[in-house]
Scaffold this motif. Structure first.
Motif, PDB file in Angstrom:
ATOM      1  N   PRO A 124       0.846  -1.199   0.000  1.00 17.57           N
ATOM      2  CA  PRO A 124       0.000   0.000   0.000  1.00 17.57           C
ATOM      3  C   PRO A 124       0.880   1.248   0.000  1.00 17.57           C
ATOM      4  O   PRO A 124       2.039   1.181   0.413  1.00 17.57           O
ATOM      5  CB  PRO A 124      -0.760  -0.116   1.324  1.00 17.57           C
ATOM      6  N   PRO A 125       0.365   2.404  -0.465  1.00 17.06           N
ATOM      7  CA  PRO A 125       1.175   3.614  -0.384  1.00 17.06           C
ATOM      8  C   PRO A 125       1.512   3.923   1.072  1.00 17.06           C
ATOM      9  O   PRO A 125       0.682   3.699   1.957  1.00 17.06           O
ATOM     10  CB  PRO A 125       0.276   4.703  -0.972  1.00 17.06           C
ATOM     11  N   ARG A 126       2.727   4.382   1.288  1.00 16.39           N
ATOM     12  CA  ARG A 126       3.140   4.672   2.662  1.00 16.39           C
ATOM     13  C   ARG A 126       3.140   6.174   2.898  1.00 16.39           C
ATOM     14  O   ARG A 126       3.429   6.962   1.998  1.00 16.39           O
ATOM     15  CB  ARG A 126       4.542   4.103   2.915  1.00 16.39           C
ATOM     16  N   TYR A 127       2.803   6.560   4.087  1.00 19.15           N
ATOM     17  CA  TYR A 127       2.788   7.981   4.465  1.00 19.15           C
ATOM     18  C   TYR A 127       3.541   8.155   5.778  1.00 19.15           C
ATOM     19  O   TYR A 127       3.063   8.808   6.679  1.00 19.15           O
ATOM     20  CB  TYR A 127       1.344   8.471   4.600  1.00 19.15           C
ATOM     21  N   ARG A 128       4.714   7.538   5.857  1.00 18.89           N
ATOM     22  CA  ARG A 128       5.487   7.632   7.103  1.00 18.89           C
ATOM     23  C   ARG A 128       5.969   9.056   7.327  1.00 18.89           C
ATOM     24  O   ARG A 128       5.986   9.578   8.431  1.00 18.89           O
ATOM     25  CB  ARG A 128       6.706   6.685   7.022  1.00 18.89           C
ATOM     26  N   SER A 129       6.380   9.705   6.261  1.00 19.16           N
ATOM     27  CA  SER A 129       6.963  11.054   6.347  1.00 19.16           C
ATOM     28  C   SER A 129       6.259  11.936   5.325  1.00 19.16           C
ATOM     29  O   SER A 129       6.283  11.650   4.131  1.00 19.16           O
ATOM     30  CB  SER A 129       8.455  10.974   6.030  1.00 19.16           C
ATOM     31  N   VAL A 130       5.595  12.969   5.816  1.00 14.08           N
ATOM     32  CA  VAL A 130       4.809  13.850   4.940  1.00 14.08           C
ATOM     33  C   VAL A 130       5.299  15.279   5.192  1.00 14.08           C
ATOM     34  O   VAL A 130       5.003  15.881   6.219  1.00 14.08           O
ATOM     35  CB  VAL A 130       3.303  13.701   5.250  1.00 14.08           C
ATOM     36  N   LEU A 131       6.088  15.779   4.245  1.00 13.79           N
ATOM     37  CA  LEU A 131       6.800  17.054   4.472  1.00 13.79           C
ATOM     38  C   LEU A 131       6.031  18.249   3.917  1.00 13.79           C
ATOM     39  O   LEU A 131       5.705  18.292   2.726  1.00 13.79           O
ATOM     40  CB  LEU A 131       8.180  16.981   3.799  1.00 13.79           C
ATOM     41  N   TYR A 132       5.780  19.213   4.795  1.00 12.27           N
ATOM     42  CA  TYR A 132       5.221  20.491   4.355  1.00 12.27           C
ATOM     43  C   TYR A 132       6.307  21.294   3.656  1.00 12.27           C
ATOM     44  O   TYR A 132       7.431  21.415   4.161  1.00 12.27           O
ATOM     45  CB  TYR A 132       4.771  21.337   5.550  1.00 12.27           C
ATOM     46  N   VAL A 133       5.960  21.852   2.514  1.00 11.66           N
ATOM     47  CA  VAL A 133       6.894  22.713   1.794  1.00 11.66           C
ATOM     48  C   VAL A 133       6.148  23.999   1.424  1.00 11.66           C
ATOM     49  O   VAL A 133       5.180  23.941   0.650  1.00 11.66           O
ATOM     50  CB  VAL A 133       7.402  22.025   0.509  1.00 11.66           C
ATOM     51  N   PRO A 134       6.535  25.138   1.994  1.00 13.05           N
ATOM     52  CA  PRO A 134       5.825  26.373   1.653  1.00 13.05           C
ATOM     53  C   PRO A 134       5.979  26.664   0.162  1.00 13.05           C
ATOM     54  O   PRO A 134       7.100  26.713  -0.353  1.00 13.05           O
ATOM     55  CB  PRO A 134       6.526  27.456   2.498  1.00 13.05           C
ATOM     56  N   ALA A 135       4.876  26.846  -0.540  1.00 13.66           N
ATOM     57  CA  ALA A 135       4.957  27.079  -1.986  1.00 13.66           C
ATOM     58  C   ALA A 135       5.508  28.468  -2.298  1.00 13.66           C
ATOM     59  O   ALA A 135       5.856  28.759  -3.436  1.00 13.66           O
ATOM     60  CB  ALA A 135       3.585  26.892  -2.625  1.00 13.66           C
ATOM     61  N   SER A 136       5.611  29.303  -1.282  1.00 12.84           N
ATOM     62  CA  SER A 136       6.236  30.619  -1.469  1.00 12.84           C
ATOM     63  C   SER A 136       7.755  30.501  -1.530  1.00 12.84           C
ATOM     64  O   SER A 136       8.443  31.452  -1.884  1.00 12.84           O
ATOM     65  CB  SER A 136       5.836  31.547  -0.314  1.00 12.84           C
ATOM     66  N   ASN A 137       8.278  29.313  -1.190  1.00 16.55           N
ATOM     67  CA  ASN A 137       9.725  29.115  -1.113  1.00 16.55           C
ATOM     68  C   ASN A 137      10.174  28.210  -2.270  1.00 16.55           C
ATOM     69  O   ASN A 137      10.144  26.980  -2.179  1.00 16.55           O
ATOM     70  CB  ASN A 137      10.059  28.499   0.255  1.00 16.55           C
ATOM     71  N   ALA A 138      10.593  28.832  -3.364  1.00 15.52           N
ATOM     72  CA  ALA A 138      10.947  28.073  -4.572  1.00 15.52           C
ATOM     73  C   ALA A 138      12.117  27.126  -4.310  1.00 15.52           C
ATOM     74  O   ALA A 138      12.139  25.989  -4.795  1.00 15.52           O
ATOM     75  CB  ALA A 138      11.284  29.040  -5.708  1.00 15.52           C
ATOM     76  N   ARG A 139      13.075  27.600  -3.525  1.00 16.07           N
ATOM     77  CA  ARG A 139      14.243  26.773  -3.217  1.00 16.07           C
ATOM     78  C   ARG A 139      13.823  25.499  -2.461  1.00 16.07           C
ATOM     79  O   ARG A 139      14.293  24.404  -2.745  1.00 16.07           O
ATOM     80  CB  ARG A 139      15.247  27.592  -2.383  1.00 16.07           C
ATOM     81  N   ALA A 140      12.932  25.661  -1.496  1.00 17.90           N
ATOM     82  CA  ALA A 140      12.482  24.503  -0.701  1.00 17.90           C
ATOM     83  C   ALA A 140      11.748  23.500  -1.591  1.00 17.90           C
ATOM     84  O   ALA A 140      11.925  22.285  -1.454  1.00 17.90           O
ATOM     85  CB  ALA A 140      11.596  24.958   0.450  1.00 17.90           C
ATOM     86  N   MET A 141      10.944  23.988  -2.538  1.00 21.99           N
ATOM     87  CA  MET A 141      10.220  23.062  -3.421  1.00 21.99           C
ATOM     88  C   MET A 141      11.193  22.289  -4.302  1.00 21.99           C
ATOM     89  O   MET A 141      11.040  21.082  -4.509  1.00 21.99           O
ATOM     90  CB  MET A 141       9.196  23.817  -4.266  1.00 21.99           C
ATOM     91  N   GLU A 142      12.192  23.002  -4.814  1.00 22.67           N
ATOM     92  CA  GLU A 142      13.195  22.353  -5.660  1.00 22.67           C
ATOM     93  C   GLU A 142      13.920  21.280  -4.853  1.00 22.67           C
ATOM     94  O   GLU A 142      14.121  20.159  -5.311  1.00 22.67           O
ATOM     95  CB  GLU A 142      14.167  23.431  -6.152  1.00 22.67           C
ATOM     96  N   LYS A 143      14.279  21.651  -3.623  1.00 23.87           N
ATOM     97  CA  LYS A 143      15.002  20.707  -2.775  1.00 23.87           C
ATOM     98  C   LYS A 143      14.123  19.500  -2.443  1.00 23.87           C
ATOM     99  O   LYS A 143      14.595  18.362  -2.433  1.00 23.87           O
ATOM    100  CB  LYS A 143      15.423  21.414  -1.478  1.00 23.87           C
ATOM    101  N   ALA A 144      12.846  19.750  -2.194  1.00 15.76           N
ATOM    102  CA  ALA A 144      11.929  18.685  -1.766  1.00 15.76           C
ATOM    103  C   ALA A 144      11.843  17.569  -2.797  1.00 15.76           C
ATOM    104  O   ALA A 144      11.643  16.405  -2.446  1.00 15.76           O
ATOM    105  CB  ALA A 144      10.548  19.263  -1.500  1.00 15.76           C
TER     106      ALA A 144
END
Ligand code: COA
Ligand code: MG
Length: 292
Positions: A4-24
């Protein structure tokens, strides 16, 4: 049994932060929540929405499970934010949409209708934030809105920061004041076969505190934990995976039930412990969760 799909780690990434999205895109989180809501200031809403659209259409996320947290049904500007969020991002078909501050079954149905307007045939997952005292009081009815048709209610993400604020409690490491709400969320989710994700731990520089809270969440029955920082991914994946000992026990139970001499038996003794058919079913799930 397919994993089944796992959801052990679900990371919030602010969409205002382009760098964080790229890194994610390159991180080992089981799922990402691109956030347009709480992590984004009112004056950055439009930019965040545009950036989320750009990154979703770039293909950089590959087959990573990406959930978009839209703005809520609220007064004034917020309604417009939500309409704009869905209009721009629904055509990009992320894995799911997460609606914040759902407090009643009516609001859950409203969220589902908002998606139905945009998705006629596509299977998109509906996720709900459980983060108000009213939501806790209404959990059975909210969970019962899960129907047969897409978009299907898939899971809850518990928003412990908003909940603490509205309960007017000061969070403590033991989360004593929060335990009833956490358990009720798990119970309602399980009653309708929903995924349920624990709230965030804000202490980025407190790994021991994170592990303690994640272990507590696993013990309470959550599928995984919502995260705010990349450093929390590895411990979450580890803690919400079956341990070596759990896996070994599960394999032993499965092997015992498969022995020809045990065919048709309902209860066995495995390594000195009683194993019933229900333990066999649990063992199959444990092995599937571990990835086979
Ligand atoms: N997702 C993806 N990448 C993240 C990240 C996140 N949530 N948080 C941090 N990073 C990245 C940073 O961009 C940085 O990358 P780089 O050094 O390769 O450029 C690296 O991880 C280290 O970050 P760090 O300097 O330790 O943190 P920070 O000071 O940049 O950010 C926060 C701290 C709390 C602002 C940030 O982690 C964050 O925004 N978290 C999510 C908050 C959120 O979404 N809240 C809403 C739900 S509760
Ligand atoms: Mg919130």
């Amino acid at each position: 049994m397919s994993a089944p799909p796992r959801y052990r780690s679900v990371l919030y990434v602010p969409a205002s932060n382009a760098r964080a999205m790229e890194k994610a895109a390159g991180l080992a989180a089981d799922a990402l929540i691109l956030d347009l809501e709480d992590a984004v200031a009112p004056e950055a809403k439009a930019l965040a929405r545009e950036q989320a659209a750009a990154v979703l259409s770039s293909g950089v996320f590959g087959d990573k499970r990406v959930i978009v947290r839209v703005n809520g049904f609220g007064a004034g500007g917020e309604e417009e934010w939500l309409a704009n969020d869905l209009a721009l991002l629904a055509p990009l078909a992320p894995a799911g949409f997460l609606f914040p501050k759902i407090s009643t079954a009516e609001e859950a149905i409203r969220a589902q209708s908002a998606l139905t307007t945009h998705f006629v045939e596509d299977d998109v997952a509906l996720w709900l934030m459980i983060e108000t005292p009213l939501a806790i009081m209404n959990l059975p009815a909210i969970a019962a809105t899960k129907g047969e048709d897409a978009p299907a209610l898939t899971g809850f993400v518990v928003g412990t920061n908003d909940l603490a604020k509205e309960m007017r409690i000061t969070p403590t490491p033991s989360r004593t004041a929060m335990l009833t709400a956490l358990s009720m969320s798990v119970m309602a989710a399980r009653a309708h076969d929903l995924v349920v994700i624990d709230g965030v731990f804000g202490g980025i520089s407190d790994p021991a505190g994170f592990e303690g809270e994640a272990l507590q969440g696993k013990g309470l029955g959550f599928d995984g934990k919502s995260l705010i920082h990349p450093s929390q991914i590895e411990p979450a994946n580890r803690i919400f995976s079956p341990s070596e000992a759990e896996l070994a026990e599960a394999r032993a139970i499965i092997a015992a039930f498969h022995l020809p001499q045990n065919a048709g038996k309902g209860v066995l003794s495995v390594n000195g412990k009683m194993a019933e058919r229900l333990h066999y079913e649990i063992a199959l799930k444990v092995v599937a969760l571990a990835g086979g």
